[in-house]
Design a protein around this motif. Sequence first.
Motif, PDB file in Angstrom:
ATOM      1  N   GLY A   6       0.736  -1.256  -0.086  1.00 35.55           N
ATOM      2  CA  GLY A   6       0.046  -0.060   0.089  1.00 35.55           C
ATOM      3  C   GLY A   6       0.743   1.255  -0.003  1.00 35.55           C
ATOM      4  O   GLY A   6       0.564   2.214  -0.781  1.00 35.55           O
ATOM      5  N   LYS A   8       3.919   1.446  -1.332  1.00 36.41           N
ATOM      6  CA  LYS A   8       4.457   1.757  -2.721  1.00 36.41           C
ATOM      7  C   LYS A   8       3.468   2.309  -3.628  1.00 36.41           C
ATOM      8  O   LYS A   8       3.687   3.213  -4.327  1.00 36.41           O
ATOM      9  CB  LYS A   8       4.780   0.129  -3.257  1.00 36.41           C
ATOM     10  N   LYS A   9       2.217   1.819  -3.556  1.00 38.47           N
ATOM     11  CA  LYS A   9       1.272   2.375  -4.277  1.00 38.47           C
ATOM     12  C   LYS A   9       1.140   3.767  -4.006  1.00 38.47           C
ATOM     13  O   LYS A   9       0.847   4.589  -5.168  1.00 38.47           O
ATOM     14  CB  LYS A   9      -0.179   1.601  -4.203  1.00 38.47           C
ATOM     15  N   LEU A  13       1.853   6.818  -6.699  1.00 39.57           N
ATOM     16  CA  LEU A  13       0.741   7.868  -7.092  1.00 39.57           C
ATOM     17  C   LEU A  13       1.383   9.392  -7.009  1.00 39.57           C
ATOM     18  O   LEU A  13       1.145  10.271  -7.770  1.00 39.57           O
ATOM     19  CB  LEU A  13      -0.434   7.786  -6.384  1.00 39.57           C
TER      20      LEU A  13
END
Length: 286
Positions: A6, A8-9, A13
């Motif tokens: 999470g 890394k996401k 973004l």
Amino acid sequence: MFRLLGNKKLIFLLVCLILFIALMGLTFGERKSLTWPEKFLKDTVSFTQGLFYKPAGIIAGFFENMGMLSDVYEENLALKKKLSDYALDTIRLNILEEQVGRLEEALLFSERQKQANRYIWHFAEVISASPDPFDQTININLGEKDGIRENMAVATVDGLIGIVRNVAPFSSSVQLISAIDYRVDTTKAIAATTKENEESFGMIERYTEENFLEMNKIESTDSIEVGDTVLTSGYGEVFPKGIVIGTVVSRGVSDSGITHKAMIKPAANLTGAKLRQVFVIEVPEP
């Protein structure tokens, strides 16, 4: 582990958002030249558009030319029709002018004849002519209902052309004087004189192969000569007096050696196919 994914996401973004904001800044800011990514993208798009634009232009031009050819073809057809209509109208006008001229001439001739004698001149149209060279007849559009009777003389404005042979209620047949032959019982000789001397006399008894009327039984002492105008004399009560027949072109001794004969050039056209309007001459009862 899920928390790491999470994060890394979220980091990805955030990086994308930063790059997007930077790109927006570069794009909307005041710049003197394009960046290399923009140049690359612009050249790529232009090249791709060129690949499609040229064939599309050729195809569109082809169909546009075909449409123009179709319009030109239709305009040519319309122009040809107008030219054809104009030619037909010109022909009709010429025919009408010719007919008016003939009718005016016939009217003046009829009025002159009424003043010169007491004959009744019935104006008639030629509706047909016999194609048989041995049947010198024409048909006219007057008949019994119009007061036409057999043996009435028929003339044009130029001179005598024949005699009524057969009469129907609404039409009649006219035998032309080119059929005259003393050897044939169905034709009548014409008693004739001259305009220059009413004492002159002869009988027109034959139409020659040279297209002359042969006038026989002329006294050797008769004054008739070349150039005289030959008229009907009125003797025999078939052809009325004073109708022009033709002009004397020659005179000589007849085959009998006793009387003379003369060749007469007809004043009127005796070709049935060329006759259009004629007069049937009625002599009123005394």
